[in-house]
Design an enzyme around this catalytic site. Structure first.
Site, PDB file in Angstrom:
ATOM      1  N   GLY A 142       0.823  -1.208   0.000  1.00 40.40           N
ATOM      2  CA  GLY A 142       0.000   0.000   0.000  1.00 40.40           C
ATOM      3  C   GLY A 142       0.849   1.247   0.000  1.00 40.40           C
TER       4      GLY A 142
ATOM      5  N   VAL B 292      -2.684  -8.004  -2.708  1.00 40.79           N
ATOM      6  CA  VAL B 292      -2.094  -8.729  -1.578  1.00 40.79           C
ATOM      7  C   VAL B 292      -2.973  -9.876  -1.094  1.00 40.79           C
ATOM      8  CG1 VAL B 292      -0.645  -6.833  -0.756  1.00 40.79           C
ATOM      9  CG2 VAL B 292      -3.003  -7.059   0.105  1.00 40.79           C
TER      10      VAL B 292
ATOM     11  N   SER C  98      -4.904   0.194  13.871  1.00 38.52           N
ATOM     12  CA  SER C  98      -5.585   1.492  13.915  1.00 38.52           C
ATOM     13  C   SER C  98      -6.255   1.655  15.271  1.00 38.52           C
ATOM     14  CB  SER C  98      -6.652   1.554  12.806  1.00 38.52           C
ATOM     15  OG  SER C  98      -7.517   2.664  12.984  1.00 38.52           O
TER      16      SER C  98
ATOM     17  N   TYR D 140     -13.765  -2.796   9.240  1.00 37.08           N
ATOM     18  CA  TYR D 140     -12.407  -2.239   9.405  1.00 37.08           C
ATOM     19  C   TYR D 140     -11.921  -2.451  10.839  1.00 37.08           C
ATOM     20  CZ  TYR D 140      -8.694   1.325   8.946  1.00 37.08           C
ATOM     21  OH  TYR D 140      -7.496   2.001   8.913  1.00 37.08           O
TER      22      TYR D 140
ATOM     23  N   ALA E  94     -10.943  -6.028  11.312  1.00 38.76           N
ATOM     24  CA  ALA E  94      -9.678  -6.302  10.634  1.00 38.76           C
ATOM     25  C   ALA E  94      -8.497  -5.752  11.417  1.00 38.76           C
ATOM     26  CB  ALA E  94      -9.701  -5.703   9.225  1.00 38.76           C
ATOM     27  N   LYS E  95      -8.629  -4.532  11.926  1.00 44.45           N
ATOM     28  CA  LYS E  95      -7.516  -3.903  12.633  1.00 44.45           C
ATOM     29  C   LYS E  95      -7.287  -4.516  14.012  1.00 44.45           C
ATOM     30  CE  LYS E  95      -6.063  -1.062   9.492  1.00 44.45           C
ATOM     31  NZ  LYS E  95      -4.819  -1.437   8.774  1.00 44.45           N
TER      32      LYS E  95
END
Length: 251
Positions: free
Chosen positions: A11, A62, A140, A152, A155-156
């Site tokens: 990224g 990825v 995050s 999100y 995932a984090k």
């Protein structure tokens, strides 16, 4: 023999990833600049080369194992065995749970978690052979929960458990794994969030800064500075940690 000084940053076409790639190049690493589309990496590569560093553009999804294997192999062939990996690639598909689609969920989890898994599985082979490795994963403050980001946030938060387990499994090979959890960082991604909320970006930043103890929003370079330390040889007794780069303490 000193370990190879080669890093791969995912990224890395813009934002935090680009800042980390540039900083690692300043630190003397040859950098594989990886993003979904190879052509999008050209600005980061040009900036590194313009400053006298060495960089290679890499295109890969990825979350696709074959593309990951090919990209890491290309980096190893052209730059040398990668010993530093920064798993930064990420996307947003924000929505409240009752509006969130399966695709919104799958895309975010695949890029962040499957992507980090595939990249790490591929790179750790080179790190183990070198007897040295540094894995830096981007989490995050959203890992602690954030409205409209159930995908999100999951995932984090997952990235933190992933990091701690890597630290346990790979430590005996001279490999450390740590996570950086940024707060509000001024990037295209936060600008897009403001636009989605129909809020002026400058006002959005002012509002965010007012709630941050150091009274400013973060810059990509703030994250890159921490990544620089975690990628260094002198960080060798720091592993399995989550470092919040958020301008104040987090709950």
């Amino acid at each position: 023999m000193a370990p190879s000084r080669v890093a791969i940053v995912t990224g890395a076409a813009r934002g935090i990833g680009a800042a980390i790639a540039k900083r690692l190049a300043q630190d003397g690493f040859a950098v594989g600049v990886l993003d979904l589309v190879e052509d999008n990496c050209k600005d980061t590569v040009a900036a590194i080369q313009g400053a006298g560093g060495k960089a290679l553009a890499l295109g890969a999804d990825v979350s696709n194992a074959e593309q990951v294997t090919a990209a890491v192999g290309k980096a190893a062939d052209e730059l040398g065995p990668p010993t530093v990996l920064v798993n930064n690639a990420g996307i947003l598909r924000d929505n409240l749970i009752f509006k969130m689609t399966e695709d919104d969920w799958d895309l975010v989890l695949n890029v962040h978690l499957r992507g980090a898994f595939l990249m790490t599985r591929e790179v750790q082979k080179y790190q183990t052979e070198q007897g040295f490795g540094r894995i830096v994963n981007l989490s995050s403050t959203s890992a602690l929960g954030n409205r409209g980001q159930v995908n999100y946030s999951a995932a984090k938060a997952g990235m933190q458990g992933f990091t701690k387990t890597l630290a346990i499994e790979l430590g005996k090979f001279g490999i450390t794994a740590n996570a950086i959890a940024p707060g509000f960082i001024e990037t295209d991604m936060t600008a897009a969030t403001a636009a989605r909320m129909n809020v002026d970006f400058e006002q959005f930043k002012e509002g965010a800064a007012a709630a941050i103890p150091v009274r400013r929003v973060g810059q990509p370079e703030d994250v890159a500075a921490v990544a620089s330390f975690l990628a260094s040889e002198e960080s060798g007794f720091v592993s399995g940690q989550v470092i919040y780069v958020a301008g104040g303490p987090q709950d």
